[in-house]
Design an enzyme around this catalytic site. Structure first.
Site, short mmCIF file in Angstrom:
data_model
loop_
_atom_site.label_atom_id
_atom_site.label_comp_id
_atom_site.label_asym_id
_atom_site.label_seq_id
_atom_site.Cartn_x
_atom_site.Cartn_y
_atom_site.Cartn_z
CB SER A 68 -1.11 -0.01 1.26
OG SER A 68 -2.03 1.00 1.13
CG ASP A 228 -4.20 -2.33 1.27
OD1 ASP A 228 -3.13 -2.73 1.38
OD2 ASP A 228 -4.71 -1.29 1.75
#
Length: 357
Positions: A68, A228
């Site tokens: 991320s 993610d």
């Protein structure tokens, strides 16, 4: 899962801080090398710059892995951004501009409708374009541009400077790109665009739309859905550990955007449906990494950065908050480096007949 390894590199400019070095030969220089694993954390990732100011003053980053926000910072570092350039770039980020799409004009009702229609409130196209343009400034497009290997590397491991963690929700598994491209995606890792992998890793669930990724015909589907990387492992600190039975030639340090906590500090109430759902999600996403964090050998090589005063999705980040995050990263890394001793760590964790590496 495929074997693991990578490399990071770019020479320092005349005025910059050396962050990465692509063509260093093995030798005494390796004593000051380090691999980094950067945790995800949304806008909190600015704290990485503060930590890197301390780390890169005395060490050369060879390889970097990120999830991320860690993937964003890691990709720029791997592409050759110096620490001053990285600070300027991340400080100038207009986080609010990443809230793209029609939903932002209609408040929470718009957010809810966008999620129901598109599986995410914001498109993420602005974020992808930002990453792609910044990488292009360093002539990085695909992972082929981040290849590098040298004698002494773990045999059979993919020779890339950057590793990006994503969650494949089509098959319920964690992917490390580009390492897993050939075996688990059926594509040539050299052809995968770095910006595509980073954008997928930054797909905060519900906030950004998931990323479809075309894969080979033998994978069961033409497209996978990626989100993610923190959904399955936000902090894979062991990613660069060797698999050939030899001890590491240099350390791997993790940069974590939260403080080390005790079980009592981790306690949160779950007395109503809303808090119950929150705790269910956080337990699912954090349990895997907590097994590693509780390991003393992992704690010893982790820089814990206190960023609790800022929310990961606070895209209206102020200059004062950015300054706070930078200072927290710098302070945490400074304290870590003041006590770190690689030789002592090796003696405790990798003693044996092959300890010389």
């Amino acid at each position: 899962m495929t074997a693991r390894h990578a490399t990071v590199g770019a020479p320092a400019t005349a005025t910059g801080v050396r962050a990465v070095e692509p063509h260093a030969a093995a030798g005494p220089e390796t004593k000051s090398r380090v691999d980094l694993v950067l945790e995800g954390g949304g806008v909190k990732g600015i704290a990485f710059v503060g930590a890197l100011q301390e780390i890169c003053a005395g060490h050369t980053v060879r390889r970097v892995a990120g999830t991320s926000a860690g993937a964003v910072a890691g990709a720029l570092l791997a592409a050759g951004y110096t620490v001053p350039e990285l600070e300027e770039t991340l400080r100038d980020m207009q986080f609010a501009s990443f809230e793209d799409g029609w939903a932002r004009h209609f408040g929470k009702p718009g957010w809810a409708l966008a999620f129901l229609l598109h599986n995410g409130v914001f498109k993420g196209d602005a974020l992808h374009a930002w990453i792609e343009e910044r990488l292009a400034r360093k002539n990085v497009v695909t992972f082929k541009d981040l290849r590098h290997e040298e004698p002494g590397d773990d045999p059979g491991t993919p020779p890339y400077r950057l590793v990006v963690t994503v969650s494949d929700i089509s098959r319920g598994r964690e992917l490390h790109l580009p390492w897993d491209c050939e075996q688990l995606l059926g594509v040539d890792p050299d052809t995968l665009k770095v910006a595509d992998a980073v954008r997928a890793s930054a797909s905060i669930p519900f906030f950004f739309r998931p990323v479809p990724l075309k894969c080979g015909p033998d994978q069961g589907s033409e497209r996978l859905v990626l989100v993610d990387g923190g959904m399955l492992s936000n902090f894979p600190v062991a990613l660069f550990d060797r698999h050939d039975g030899r001890p590491p030639r240099w350390p791997t340090w993790g940069l974590k955007l939260s403080m080390k906590t005790t079980p009592a500090q981790d306690w949160r109430p779950a007395g109503n449906p809303v808090t119950l759902i929150q705790r269910l999600i956080s337990t699912m996403t954090d349990a895997h990494d907590r097994l590693h964090i509780d390991d003393p050998s992992v704690q010893e090589r982790t820089v814990f950065i206190d960023t609790e005063c800022v929310r990961s999705t606070d895209f209206q980040l102020t200059r004062e908050q950015a300054d706070y995050l930078l200072a927290q990263g710098k302070d945490a890394a400074g304290k870590f480096l003041s006590t770190w001793d690689f030789t002592r760590w090796l003696d405790r964790r990798h003693s044996g007949p092959d300890a010389a590496g």
